[in-house]
Design an enzyme around this catalytic site. Structure first.
Site, PDB file in Angstrom:
ATOM      1  N   GLY A  44       0.977  -1.304   0.099  1.00 42.30           N
ATOM      2  CA  GLY A  44       0.157  -0.062  -0.063  1.00 42.30           C
ATOM      3  C   GLY A  44       0.767   1.276  -0.017  1.00 42.30           C
ATOM      4  O   GLY A  44       2.137   1.155   0.404  1.00 42.30           O
ATOM      5  N   GLY A  48       0.541   5.676   0.011  1.00 44.49           N
ATOM      6  CA  GLY A  48      -0.354   6.956   0.381  1.00 44.49           C
ATOM      7  C   GLY A  48       0.348   8.492   0.654  1.00 44.49           C
ATOM      8  O   GLY A  48       1.750   8.232   0.603  1.00 44.49           O
ATOM      9  N   GLY A  49      -0.160   9.346   0.771  1.00 47.84           N
ATOM     10  CA  GLY A  49       0.715  10.528   1.305  1.00 47.84           C
ATOM     11  C   GLY A  49       1.474  10.346   2.524  1.00 47.84           C
ATOM     12  O   GLY A  49       2.723  11.045   2.435  1.00 47.84           O
ATOM     13  N   PHE A  50       1.315   9.247   3.059  1.00 43.83           N
ATOM     14  CA  PHE A  50       2.356   9.246   4.279  1.00 43.83           C
ATOM     15  C   PHE A  50       3.747   8.568   4.109  1.00 43.83           C
ATOM     16  O   PHE A  50       4.563   8.896   4.865  1.00 43.83           O
ATOM     17  CB  PHE A  50       1.632   8.544   5.291  1.00 43.83           C
ATOM     18  CG  PHE A  50       1.044   9.460   6.492  1.00 43.83           C
ATOM     19  CD1 PHE A  50       1.158   9.309   7.677  1.00 43.83           C
ATOM     20  CD2 PHE A  50       0.152  10.409   6.031  1.00 43.83           C
ATOM     21  CE1 PHE A  50       0.454  10.084   8.674  1.00 43.83           C
ATOM     22  CE2 PHE A  50      -0.336  11.558   6.914  1.00 43.83           C
ATOM     23  CZ  PHE A  50      -0.101  11.109   8.168  1.00 43.83           C
ATOM     24  N   GLY A  51       3.567   7.643   3.145  1.00 46.91           N
ATOM     25  CA  GLY A  51       4.526   6.510   2.980  1.00 46.91           C
ATOM     26  C   GLY A  51       4.057   5.465   2.321  1.00 46.91           C
ATOM     27  O   GLY A  51       3.078   5.244   1.628  1.00 46.91           O
ATOM     28  N   VAL A  99       3.601   1.196   2.721  1.00 43.89           N
ATOM     29  CA  VAL A  99       3.319   0.044   3.621  1.00 43.89           C
ATOM     30  C   VAL A  99       3.796  -1.474   3.219  1.00 43.89           C
ATOM     31  O   VAL A  99       3.497  -1.630   1.868  1.00 43.89           O
ATOM     32  CB  VAL A  99       1.823  -0.208   3.955  1.00 43.89           C
ATOM     33  CG1 VAL A  99       1.621  -1.317   4.854  1.00 43.89           C
ATOM     34  CG2 VAL A  99       1.082   1.022   4.642  1.00 43.89           C
ATOM     35  N   LYS A 140       4.588   0.364   8.354  1.00 43.54           N
ATOM     36  CA  LYS A 140       4.188   1.365   7.521  1.00 43.54           C
ATOM     37  C   LYS A 140       5.575   2.312   7.694  1.00 43.54           C
ATOM     38  O   LYS A 140       5.782   2.803   8.784  1.00 43.54           O
ATOM     39  CB  LYS A 140       3.194   1.969   8.395  1.00 43.54           C
ATOM     40  CG  LYS A 140       2.470   3.313   7.799  1.00 43.54           C
ATOM     41  CD  LYS A 140       1.122   3.603   8.577  1.00 43.54           C
ATOM     42  CE  LYS A 140       0.723   5.051   8.713  1.00 43.54           C
ATOM     43  NZ  LYS A 140      -0.675   5.132   9.546  1.00 43.54           N
ATOM     44  N   ASP A 167     -10.829   9.913  11.532  1.00 43.06           N
ATOM     45  CA  ASP A 167     -10.798   9.381   9.900  1.00 43.06           C
ATOM     46  C   ASP A 167     -11.313   8.298   9.605  1.00 43.06           C
ATOM     47  O   ASP A 167     -10.701   7.345   9.099  1.00 43.06           O
ATOM     48  CB  ASP A 167      -9.226   9.760   9.663  1.00 43.06           C
ATOM     49  CG  ASP A 167      -9.369   9.770   8.054  1.00 43.06           C
ATOM     50  OD1 ASP A 167     -10.174   9.970   7.360  1.00 43.06           O
ATOM     51  OD2 ASP A 167      -8.063   9.779   7.291  1.00 43.06           O
TER      52      ASP A 167
HETATM   53  C1  LIG Z   1      -3.805   4.475  -5.387  1.00 48.43           C
HETATM   54  O1  LIG Z   1      -4.797   4.140  -6.244  1.00 48.43           O
HETATM   55  C2  LIG Z   1      -5.297   5.202  -6.992  1.00 48.43           C
HETATM   56  C3  LIG Z   1      -6.273   4.624  -7.700  1.00 48.43           C
HETATM   57  O2  LIG Z   1      -7.165   3.629  -7.267  1.00 48.43           O
HETATM   58  C4  LIG Z   1      -4.224   5.931  -7.920  1.00 48.43           C
HETATM   59  O3  LIG Z   1      -5.038   6.962  -8.540  1.00 48.43           O
HETATM   60  C5  LIG Z   1      -3.247   6.427  -6.992  1.00 48.43           C
HETATM   61  O4  LIG Z   1      -2.439   7.056  -7.688  1.00 48.43           O
HETATM   62  C6  LIG Z   1      -2.619   5.247  -6.033  1.00 48.43           C
HETATM   63  N1  LIG Z   1      -1.856   6.095  -5.283  1.00 48.43           N
HETATM   64  C7  LIG Z   1      -0.345   5.611  -5.261  1.00 48.43           C
HETATM   65  C8  LIG Z   1       0.270   6.192  -4.380  1.00 48.43           C
HETATM   66  O5  LIG Z   1      -0.169   4.631  -5.917  1.00 48.43           O
END
Ligand SMILES: *[C@@H]1O[C@H](CO)[C@@H](O)[C@H](O)[C@H]1NC(C)=O
Ligand SMILES: *[C@@H]1O[C@H](CO)[C@@H](O)[C@H](O)[C@H]1NC(C)=O
Ligand SMILES: *[C@@H]1O[C@H](CO)[C@@H](O)[C@H](O)[C@H]1NC(C)=O
Ligand SMILES: *[C@@H]1O[C@H](CO)[C@@H](O)[C@H](O)[C@H]1NC(C)=O
Ligand SMILES: *[C@@H]1O[C@H](CO)[C@@H](O)[C@H](O)[C@H]1NC(C)=O
Ligand SMILES: *[C@@H]1O[C@H](CO)[C@@H](O)[C@H](O)[C@H]1NC(C)=O
Ligand SMILES: *[C@@H]1O[C@H](CO)[C@@H](O)[C@H](O)[C@H]1NC(C)=O
Ligand SMILES: *[C@@H]1O[C@H](CO)[C@@H](O)[C@H](O)[C@H]1NC(C)=O
Ligand SMILES: *[C@@H]1O[C@H](CO)[C@@H](O)[C@H](O)[C@H]1NC(C)=O
Ligand SMILES: *[C@@H]1O[C@H](CO)[C@@H](O)[C@H](O)[C@H]1NC(C)=O
Ligand SMILES: *[C@@H]1O[C@H](CO)[C@@H](O)[C@H](O)[C@H]1NC(C)=O
Ligand SMILES: *[C@@H]1O[C@H](CO)[C@@H](O)[C@H](O)[C@H]1NC(C)=O
Length: 760
Positions: A459, A461-464, A466, A480, A577
């Site tokens: 996974g 995200g903005g944080f880093g 996983v 994480k 959240d």
């Molecule tokens: C996470 O998934 C979305 C689509 O479901 C995608 O637009 C996004 O760029 C992805 N984020 C990362 C950090 O991979």
């Protein structure tokens, strides 16, 4: 006339001097006459307790005649002042009722043809002696009533089977055998137990050399008393004697089940209590159930031992702790495990514990480690911890924290050991010293994640990012790894670390530890094999695998997790959240709330917090929080309501779909069943469904005051209350919605980004 006839062959003591301490056949005493011990401490005679007019033969303190320490005929009162105490032909003490002409009580010692005499000693002991051999044939100290005097003992003669124990009076007017008993449990590691009927009520804890495990203060009385604990093949007993010059003292079990050690204070002519038990709530037997531990100084006195979680979190929340706790991580016999040291405790029930005085503590540990049935061990004798061992092979029941307590080593899975081995301490401005947080070293994390191999990435995200990882003992973890740098990130990292370290609940993802290395900040969680909830409920194929029962279970699980956060954890938390992406699922589809980076603490009395920064995720934010920054537990309730509707419908409350407006329109049309995801197959109890949706609507009401607390939500979801409140029209229809996206600083970390699936 009858009286005279019956006793005509005896010689009334009255004919002798009044202050005798002994008599021999054919002397006798009648009601009104007393024996007095040599130095005037004790008296023997007839008395009536409290308001009763019944007569009993007893022994009392001469200075305090109300304080009766022994009774001959406690279960056979004499109804007239016609009692007579004498010595029978076969040498026994006999208490007779001259009016009725019967024997009320007798000392059933060996019959003898030798002359005998009875004497009331200065200790309060009434002894019957064979005057030829001078041996003691019988003594009242062997037949205690509700009082334990210096020189007496509590325990069991293993040769004869004779038991010394205390039994309370029935009422203060009636010395008949009452409900409470105070006896030695000679099984396992011996300890004294107070019983109420057949239920244990209180334990002293085992004798650990100089004192009982549960009465540390006993050792402070050693200048007054000599304590003597005997444990050999002939006898297991506890006795005490007074040191010369000590004040008169006694231990008494009263009618309401309190045992007290009292000392006579001469100058104020009254008894003063030195010690009593049970002394507080935590002393009541098994107050927190199996594997629970009681802390009298905590607001919520019960918690689970390290490595254990409440068996029934809802009951636990309702303060019904009787079901106790269960292991968080099962101990398979083949799995690696170690010991967690619980410090400062009263040892748990030792009835079925195993004592080995031939091995030292290290050998004890080895023995426990290699025996599957062993769950904990400790030192059996604190005087020499090196050479004694108690092992528990059963539930750990009735453990409590106590000043001057001992160390109990509890067997737990290796994953729990990581937690206890190292303690986190952080010196940046931040006080995390109290949070017992495990520190993983970088080497462990690197090797678990194959050096953060992209294949392990699950996974982002903005944080880093996983990563999935595997510890040496086989446990799967999710790491994480935070993107380096900004103070905001570090702050949220610290926030999450310190919060999660304090939380334990079946429906919260568990933080195993953290890792700090240079600028690296990492959080190590247990791995959730079924990823996050959004991965299921918004996926065309996956959602079809979720039947009604599973969805309801997930909703209830999330509700319980939120309830714990709001009301039941040691600290109170607003998550801020809650959303489908932050609910993870384990391999049994048990939901676990995650991501505490933005959570806020609040105090019990704090109803609402004003915030500047609004965090959360669009679609889940309550109107008052999104627009006015007013944060309260009701903001989480709102998010929960949205999530509930999403789980039932399989639709996101985002973009084009305004799920709340849609649900409300169905409610108005009485068509609520249409909300349910059409892919749900199998039986769908209509009432449950309607109740569930109604709860959802109650949670998303505009006014925070109208929304139920999580405790009520859990109650409404898990019980069949006939009538729920009617929901008010949600804000979505009142024109103030949609709020401007720009007023929100939305952020979120999706744990399991769909595009980065493992094994890709
Ligand atoms: C996470 O998934 C979305 C689509 O479901 C995608 O637009 C996004 O760029 C992805 N984020 C990362 C950090 O991979
Ligand atoms: C026996 O003891 C009781 C209680 O102290 C007292 O009331 C009574 O007078 C005593 N009797 C004699 C004969 O001393
Ligand atoms: C009674 O008191 C005297 C004087 O204090 C003492 O010498 C004696 O040993 C005591 N007797 C008993 C039986 O305690
Ligand atoms: C003794 O007790 C009996 C029964 O309680 C009663 O009938 C009787 O009158 C009493 N006798 C005396 C002498 O008190
Ligand atoms: C002596 O009497 C007690 C009851 O007073 C009874 O429990 C016990 O069994 C008796 N012992 C013998 C040896 O008869
Ligand atoms: C002692 O004698 C009495 C009667 O004389 C009898 O009832 C009792 O059983 C005898 N007790 C013992 C221990 O022999
Ligand atoms: C301790 O108790 C045992 C058994 O009752 C007894 O044999 C021993 O003499 C007692 N020791 C002391 C010091 O009182
Ligand atoms: C028993 O002792 C406790 C503690 O002193 C006291 O609170 C309680 O009232 C007593 N019970 C009775 C029946 O005297
Ligand atoms: C009673 O005596 C003790 C010492 O033995 C003393 O500390 C206490 O103050 C005295 N109390 C009264 C009321 O005289
Ligand atoms: C483990 O301990 C229990 C209790 O002492 C004992 O009965 C059992 O035989 C032991 N098992 C092994 C494998 O040593
Ligand atoms: C940590 O906090 C203390 C007091 O709150 C403050 O004086 C200190 O400057 C802070 N340190 C850092 C590195 O921010
Ligand atoms: C959840 O994960 C377990 C183990 O990985 C798997 O057996 C199970 O089928 C999954 N459940 C669902 C509903 O996919």
């Amino acid at each position: 006339m009858r009286t005279l006839l019956f006793f005509s062959f005896l010689l009334n003591l009255l004919s002798n001097s009044s202050s005798l301490d002994s008599l021999k056949r054919p002397q006798y005493i009648t009601d009104g006459q007393n024996l007095t011990s040599a130095n005037d401490t004790f008296q023997l005679g007839f008395f009536s307790p409290g308001a009763s007019t019944n007569r009993f033969l007893g022994i009392w303190f001469k200075e305090a005649p109300q304080t009766v320490v022994w009774i001959a005929n406690r279960n056979s009162p004499i109804y007239n002042t016609s009692g007579v105490l004498s010595i029978s032909e076969n040498g026994n003490l006999v208490l007779s009722d001259a009016y009725m002409g019967n024997t009320v009580w007798f000392s059933n010692s060996t019959n003898t043809s030798n002359p005998t005499s009875m004497q009331l000693l200065e200790s309060g002991n009434l002894v019957l002696r064979d005057l030829i051999t001078n041996g003691i044939l019988w003594q009242s100290f062997d037949w205690p009533t509700n009082t334990f005097l210096p020189g007496m003992k509590i325990g069991k003669n293993l040769k004869t089977g004779h038991e010394w124990s205390l039994v309370s009076w029935l009422t203060s007017d009636d010395p008949e055998n009452g409900k409470y008993r105070y006896t030695m449990d000679w099984h396992g590691s011996p300890e004294i137990v107070m019983w109420y009927g057949t239920a244990k009520r209180y334990r002293t804890g085992p004798w650990i050399g100089l004192r009982f495990s549960g009465i540390p203060e006993i050792s402070t009385y050693q200048d007054m008393f000599i304590f003597n604990f005997t444990n050999n093949p002939d006898e297991i007993s506890f006795g005490f004697s007074s040191k010369p010059g000590a004040l008169p003292s006694r231990v008494a079990l009263n009618e309401s089940g309190v045992v007290r050690r009292l000392v006579w204070v001469q100058n104020i002519s009254s008894w003063s209590t030195f010690w009593s038990g049970p002394r507080d709530q935590c002393d009541y037997y098994s107050e927190c159930g199996a594997f629970g531990v009681c802390n009298a100084n905590a607001a919520t006195i019960c918690s689970c031992l390290q490595g254990f979680v409440p068996k029934s979190p809802l009951n636990w929340y309702m303060r019904d702790n009787s079901q106790g706790c269960v292991r968080r991580a099962e101990l398979g016999c083949d799995r690696a495990y170690g010991f967690y040291a619980a410090k400062g405790v009263k040892l748990p029930d030792t009835h079925s514990a195993i004592v080995d005085t031939t091995i030292n503590l290290d050998q004890c540990r080895e023995k426990c480690l290699h025996n599957c049935s062993c769950v904990a061990y400790s030192a059996a004798d604190t005087r020499n911890e090196g050479s004694s061992c108690i092992m528990w092979v059963d539930n750990l029941v009735d453990t409590r924290f106590i000043d001057g307590g001992q160390v109990l080593y509890i067997k737990v899975a290796q994953s729990e050991i990581v937690i206890s081995r190292t303690y986190y301490s952080f010196s940046e401005n931040t006080s995390l010293k109290d949070t017992e947080l495990p520190l993983f070293d970088m080497k462990t994390v690197v090797s678990a994640t194959n050096n953060f191999c992209f294949r392990n990435k699950i996974g982002e995200g903005g944080f880093g990012t996983v990563y999935k990882g595997k510890l040496q003992d086989g446990q799967l973890i999710a790491v994480k790894r935070l993107t380096n740098g900004s103070p905001q990130v570090v702050h949220e990292f610290m926030n999450e670390v310190s919060l999660m370290a304090k939380l334990q609940h079946r429906n919260l993802v568990r933080l195993l530890g953290c890792c700090i290395y240079g600028n690296e900040r990492m959080l190590v969680y247990e791995y959730m094999s079924n990823k996050s909830l959004d991965f299921f409920i918004f996926d065309e194929q996956k959602r079809a695998s979720m039947d009604w029962a599973m969805r309801l279970d997930i909703i209830l699980g999330i509700a319980r997790g939120m309830l714990y956060l709001h009301q039941d954890s040691r600290i109170n938390i607003i998550h801020r959240d809650l959303k489908a992406a932050n609910v993870l699922l384990d391999n049994e589809m048990v939901p676990k709330i995650s991501d505490f980076g933005t959570a806020r603490l609040f105090t019990g009395s704090q109803v609402e917090i004003a915030t500047r920064t609004i965090v959360g995720t669009h679609g889940y934010l309550s109107p008052e929080y999104a627009m006015d920054g007013k944060l309260s537990v009701k903001s989480d309730v709102y998010s929960f309501g949205v999530l509930l509707l999403e789980i039932l419908s399989g639709r996101r409350n985002q973009g084009d779909v305004n799920l709340i407006a849609y649900t409300w329109s169905l409610w108005e049309q009485c068509e609520l069943r249409k909300l349910l995801d059409p892919t749900v197959c199998g039986p769908q109890p209509m009432l449950d469904l309607l109740r569930c949706i109604q709860v959802g609507l109650l949670c998303v009401q505009e006014c925070p005051e109208d929304r139920p607390l999580m405790s009520l939500v859990v109650f409404m979801l898990s019980s069949e209350i006939p009538a729920l409140p009617l929901p008010k029209k949600p804000v979505i229809c009142s024109g103030t919605w949609p709020i401007q996206a720009s007023t929100m600083a939305t952020r979120s970390l999706n744990w399991f980004n769909f595009t980065t699936l493992e094994g890709r």
